[in-house]
Design a protein around this motif. Structure first.
Motif, PDB file in Angstrom:
ATOM      1  N   TYR A   1     -22.399  43.275 -10.442  1.00 47.57           N
ATOM      2  CA  TYR A   1     -23.299  43.830  -9.431  1.00 47.57           C
ATOM      3  C   TYR A   1     -24.568  44.396 -10.070  1.00 47.57           C
TER       4      TYR A   1
ATOM      5  N   VAL B   1     -28.333  43.150  -9.270  1.00 48.85           N
ATOM      6  CA  VAL B   1     -29.359  44.076  -8.787  1.00 48.85           C
ATOM      7  C   VAL B   1     -30.613  43.989  -9.656  1.00 48.85           C
TER       8      VAL B   1
ATOM      9  N   LEU C   1     -29.783  39.279  -0.756  1.00 47.49           N
ATOM     10  CA  LEU C   1     -29.557  40.716  -0.609  1.00 47.49           C
ATOM     11  C   LEU C   1     -28.366  40.988   0.308  1.00 47.49           C
ATOM     12  N   ARG C   2     -28.252  40.215   1.389  1.00 46.65           N
ATOM     13  CA  ARG C   2     -27.105  40.394   2.283  1.00 46.65           C
ATOM     14  C   ARG C   2     -25.797  40.031   1.585  1.00 46.65           C
TER      15      ARG C   2
ATOM     16  N   LYS D   1     -24.903  43.023  -0.538  1.00 48.10           N
ATOM     17  CA  LYS D   1     -24.397  44.140   0.275  1.00 48.10           C
ATOM     18  C   LYS D   1     -22.970  43.877   0.715  1.00 48.10           C
ATOM     19  N   ASN D   2     -22.689  42.667   1.115  1.00 49.75           N
ATOM     20  CA  ASN D   2     -21.332  42.306   1.508  1.00 49.75           C
ATOM     21  C   ASN D   2     -20.384  42.318   0.313  1.00 49.75           C
TER      22      ASN D   2
ATOM     23  N   VAL E   1     -20.487  44.368  -2.229  1.00 51.31           N
ATOM     24  CA  VAL E   1     -20.102  45.760  -2.471  1.00 51.31           C
ATOM     25  C   VAL E   1     -19.030  46.194  -1.476  1.00 51.31           C
ATOM     26  N   PHE E   2     -19.251  45.875  -0.205  1.00 58.45           N
ATOM     27  CA  PHE E   2     -18.297  46.298   0.820  1.00 58.45           C
ATOM     28  C   PHE E   2     -16.910  45.705   0.588  1.00 58.45           C
TER      29      PHE E   2
ATOM     30  N   ASP F   1     -28.424  52.230  -4.334  1.00 61.26           N
ATOM     31  CA  ASP F   1     -28.965  51.953  -3.008  1.00 61.26           C
ATOM     32  C   ASP F   1     -30.184  51.036  -3.064  1.00 61.26           C
TER      33      ASP F   1
ATOM     34  N   VAL G   1     -30.300  47.800  -3.149  1.00 61.36           N
ATOM     35  CA  VAL G   1     -30.163  46.644  -2.260  1.00 61.36           C
ATOM     36  C   VAL G   1     -30.454  47.037  -0.817  1.00 61.36           C
ATOM     37  N   THR G   2     -29.931  48.170  -0.385  1.00 61.82           N
ATOM     38  CA  THR G   2     -30.169  48.610   0.998  1.00 61.82           C
ATOM     39  C   THR G   2     -31.641  48.861   1.252  1.00 61.82           C
TER      40      THR G   2
ATOM     41  N   ILE H   1     -33.511  45.529   1.428  1.00 62.76           N
ATOM     42  CA  ILE H   1     -33.285  44.833   2.694  1.00 62.76           C
ATOM     43  C   ILE H   1     -34.211  45.385   3.772  1.00 62.76           C
TER      44      ILE H   1
END
Length: 780
Positions: A130, A134, A255-256, A259-260, A262-263, A301, A303-304, A307
């Motif tokens: 990750y 990033v 980017l999405r 984010k996915n 990480v989740f 944060d 990536v967030t 986005i």
């Protein structure tokens, strides 16, 4: 899960197997006399225990509250610490996490030690991946910043800045505009907006990246040379905007994905630790999940924020401030999946409805009213067409048998003229069925064919849609064949023999009109995509060669007989032979020469594509690939001439050239395209990574590929002269075997391509950017 990043996710299944080993050890270590049967427990004790729990202090919804420090200290099971690596000066970037198990003296603790050791390995793998991604997207964002500066400067230059200069606050001009990170403030003073103006100096240091969009532009670049200097016209602005728009879309998708990523990994660590607590009756999840939350995976944060800024910049600069339009472009709706079982339900329903379609006592065909059949989705319609196709096949078989058409005098004439006209659609339907099978297994084994082929998200055809098209085409073809037989044998329609002969031509015209139909029906996006790839194949030297282009050209190399039958269409109808059902015109020397040229065209396209890729410096092995196709051309020409003229010398030449081409092609299929026959791999004589769980399937596929490639031997050994089978029927059977071989090749070829993308973690298309910088100087 992003299929191309599968190796970078936490290996949840393997950690579950380790927990299962812990559970088995604990069950085996319990003595029988200490095990209590739950059914033998007194009900009163259980009830009292439950009542007692109702009066305990509330532990809190978060699981952290109302516990004394002494109790927490006693319940400690693990201690997670961040160990600094060789890159300690990088701060957080140089950390790796290690768990110390505090109950190592207990019996069976070695199983739990192994579990936490592997858990740490997985956690460090996820964090490092990750972090690397990033850093990669941050660099991409900086590049997009510079590209957007150039685009805005070009927009100002093209749109005549002198016309808007009175509205510009001159005190603010000359400062570069940071697009993605901008927080533009607009103020009103005397009804005039004051805002920060982008610098035009960037235009003095950039060049436009031109690509050969058309054959005409490629020819101009070949003779005149490419000129990448800016001309400051609207065409350059429009092309640069489209390229940068696509770059933003792909960047947002990446980017999405992150984010996915990480989740899903945070969820996986939470679930595996709760399973550990449940199996061992310990309380270790809180400490470990707290470490996960405080790590780079939980605290970063970037990536967030990226986005949010990408969405803001995209809506403003590419959608004229229309956020709904911008978000629908950045986040396309995913394709709705339909239940696969409804296809078989629809097929069974259709077969039941058409069960009485044939009167076995006679020769008449009765059409059943299907209005009562409710077709609620695509799969049911495909099932209905499939059932209709089966019924029509049975009707044609009964019709031929009842009238003894196989022994009639017109049998040979029919096989020489009408059969080649209709078998074209048989080849198409078989190829589509094989492709539907490919899509089904690609989807089942998570081969990302949509990304590899470059389909627009949400427009790719599933296997049910492909079955719908193939079954619909088969219904049209079989209905035309049956109508042709009925019109020939019915005394009332004998005078309409010309109309009867025009049925195959009409069917071809209908299929072509549907293929080029500009209206949004019959999967327009896919039809347009296919036509574009077909045009790229025709103009192979003038376009950049992509995987869909040469993949489609490979499909045509397995449809040589279809192309030859299309040549027969032109001759049969163009020279008027259809009026007398006589194909004498299609047997001359000119026809035979064109017969060879038509078969060579698909292979020659592949030669040009390979040379284009070789000269472009993309792959040095493409020169050998071009030689492979050239050897196939030589073998094909030799076999065709030997069939037309005969003779032992030509037979020896055809056999030797075909043997060399077969060995060359077989080696390339198995080793280069499929990536198999790796001697020192983890799977002997296959490859390190396999998708199919059963390894024997790969060996079976290799053997079948060799056997089916030897189909050319029927030409050299004169098997086409067998008296029990018409020559055109045998040729059709051999052509069908080649189509089946191509279907097998398709699956393993795309599997290998998918694994290559997985090995390089390529999950997003690389989009060429519109601007380049002189001497790579981006510090403008």
């Amino acid at each position: 899960m992003v299929p191309e990043w599968q190796e970078a996710y936490m290996n949840y299944n393997f950690l579950k197997t380790l927990l299962k080993e812990i559970l088995i050890f604990r069950q085996q270590s319990r003595s029988p006399e200490n095990q209590v049967n739950p059914r033998s427990r007194p009900l009163k004790a259980t009830t009292l225990k439950r009542r007692g729990s109702l009066f305990r202090a509330f532990s809190g919804l978060t699981g952290y509250g109302n516990r004394s420090p002494k109790q927490d200290k006693e319940d400690e099971v693990i201690l997670v610490s961040a160990m600094h690596t060789a890159d300690e000066e990088r701060g957080e970037d140089g950390r790796s996490y290690q768990t110390i198990f505090l109950r190592a003296s207990e019996e069976g603790a070695e199983y739990e030690l192994v579990f936490f050791r592997r858990l740490d390995d997985e956690f460090n793998k996820v964090v490092n991946f990750y972090r690397a991604k990033v850093e990669e997207v941050v660099k991409d964002a900086e590049e997009l910043n510079i590209q957007m500066d150039a685009l805005i400067a070009l927009r100002i230059k093209v749109n005549d800045p002198a016309a808007v200069s009175p509205l510009i606050n001159q005190r603010n001009t000359g400062y570069p505009l940071e697009v993605i990170q901008e927080e533009q403030q607009e103020k009103r003073s005397n009804d005039v907006k004051e805002y920060q103006m982008a610098s035009l100096d960037v235009l003095n240091h950039i060049k436009i990246n031109t690509t050969a969009e058309t054959p005409l532009s490629a020819i101009k670049n070949l003779f005149i040379g490419s000129n990448s200097d800016l001309r400051f016209n609207k065409n350059e602005l429009r092309e640069a905007k489209e390229k940068l728009k696509q770059a933003f879309i792909e960047f947002h998708e990446k980017l999405r994905f992150l984010k996915n990523y990480v989740f899903l990994n945070q969820l996986a660590f939470s679930k595996i630790m709760k399973k550990y607590d449940k199996i061992t009756s310990r309380n270790a999840s809180d400490a470990y999940l707290k470490t996960v939350e405080e790590s780079y995976l939980g605290q970063s944060d970037e990536v967030t924020k990226l986005i949010e800024r990408v969405e803001s910049a995209f809506v403003k600069h590419f959608c004229n401030g229309n956020r709904h339009q911008g978000m629908s472009t950045l986040k396309p709706n995913t394709k709705k999946k339909r239940h696969r079982d409804t296809f078989f339900v629809g097929k069974l329903q259709a077969c039941c409805k058409i069960a009485s379609i044939i009167d076995l006592n006679g020769t008449t065909l009765t059409i059943v009213d299907l209005n009562s059949t409710t077709l609620t989705d695509v799969s049911s319609v495909a099932g209905c067409f499939f059932g209709c196709s089966l019924a029509l096949v049975v009707a044609i078989t009964v019709n031929v048998h009842a009238r003894d058409l196989l022994n009639s005098r017109g049998r040979t004439q029919y096989m020489d003229t009408i059969f080649p006209l209709y078998i074209v659609f048989g080849f198409l339907v078989l190829h589509m069925l094989m492709y539907a099978g490919n899509v089904y297994y690609w989807t089942r084994y998570r081969v990302n064919y949509s990304f590899i082929f470059g389909f627009k998200p949400g427009t790719e055809l599933g296997y049910i849609e492909i079955l719908l098209l193939s079954s619909g085409l088969s219904v049209l073809t079989l209905a035309a064949v049956l109508s042709n037989l009925e019109m020939e044998l019915d005394q009332n329609t004998e005078r309409y023999t010309t109309l009867t002969e025009l049925l195959p031509l009409g069917l071809v015209i209908v299929v072509l009109l549907i293929a080029v139909c500009p209206f949004n029906i019959f999967y327009r996006a896919n039809r347009f995509y296919l036509l574009v790839c077909l045009w790229h194949c025709i103009c192979a030297p003038f376009y950049a060669i992509t995987l869909p282009d040469f993949f489609l050209a490979d499909q045509f190399t397995s449809q040589v007989q279809l192309l030859r039958n299309l040549q027969f269409y032109v001759c049969y109808y163009g020279w008027g032979d259809f009026k007398n059902r006589n194909a004498e015109t299609c047997k001359g020397s000119v026809y035979n020469v064109i017969y060879i040229v038509i078969a060579v065209i698909p292979y020659w396209i592949r030669v040009l594509q390979c040379m284009k890729r070789f000269l472009g410096g993309h792959d040095s092995t493409q020169a050998l690939n071009a030689l492979k196709y050239f050897s196939t051309i030589v073998a094909l020409v030799a076999r065709t001439i030997q069939t037309q003229r005969g003779g032992p010398v030509l037979q020896i030449i055809a056999g030797s050239t075909s043997g060399v081409a077969t060995i060359f092609n077989t080696y390339w299929d198995i080793v280069m395209d499929w990536g198999l026959l790796c001697r020192n791999s983890d799977n002997p004589w296959l490859r390190d990574k396999l998708i199919l769980p059963n390894r024997s399937i790969y060996f079976i596929a290799m053997v079948l590929n060799v056997i089916l490639r030897l189909a050319w031997m029927q030409t050299v050994m004169n098997f086409h002269q067998a008296p029990f089978l018409h020559r055109n029927a045998l040729i059709a059977i051999i052509a069908c075997l080649e189509i089946i071989r191509r279907g097998l090749w398709n699956f393993f070829r795309l599997e290998n391509e998918h694994l290559n993308n997985v090995g390089k973690f390529r999950a997003v298309k690389s989009v060429p950017l519109p601007f380049s910088y002189e001497n790579d100087d981006k510090n403008l």
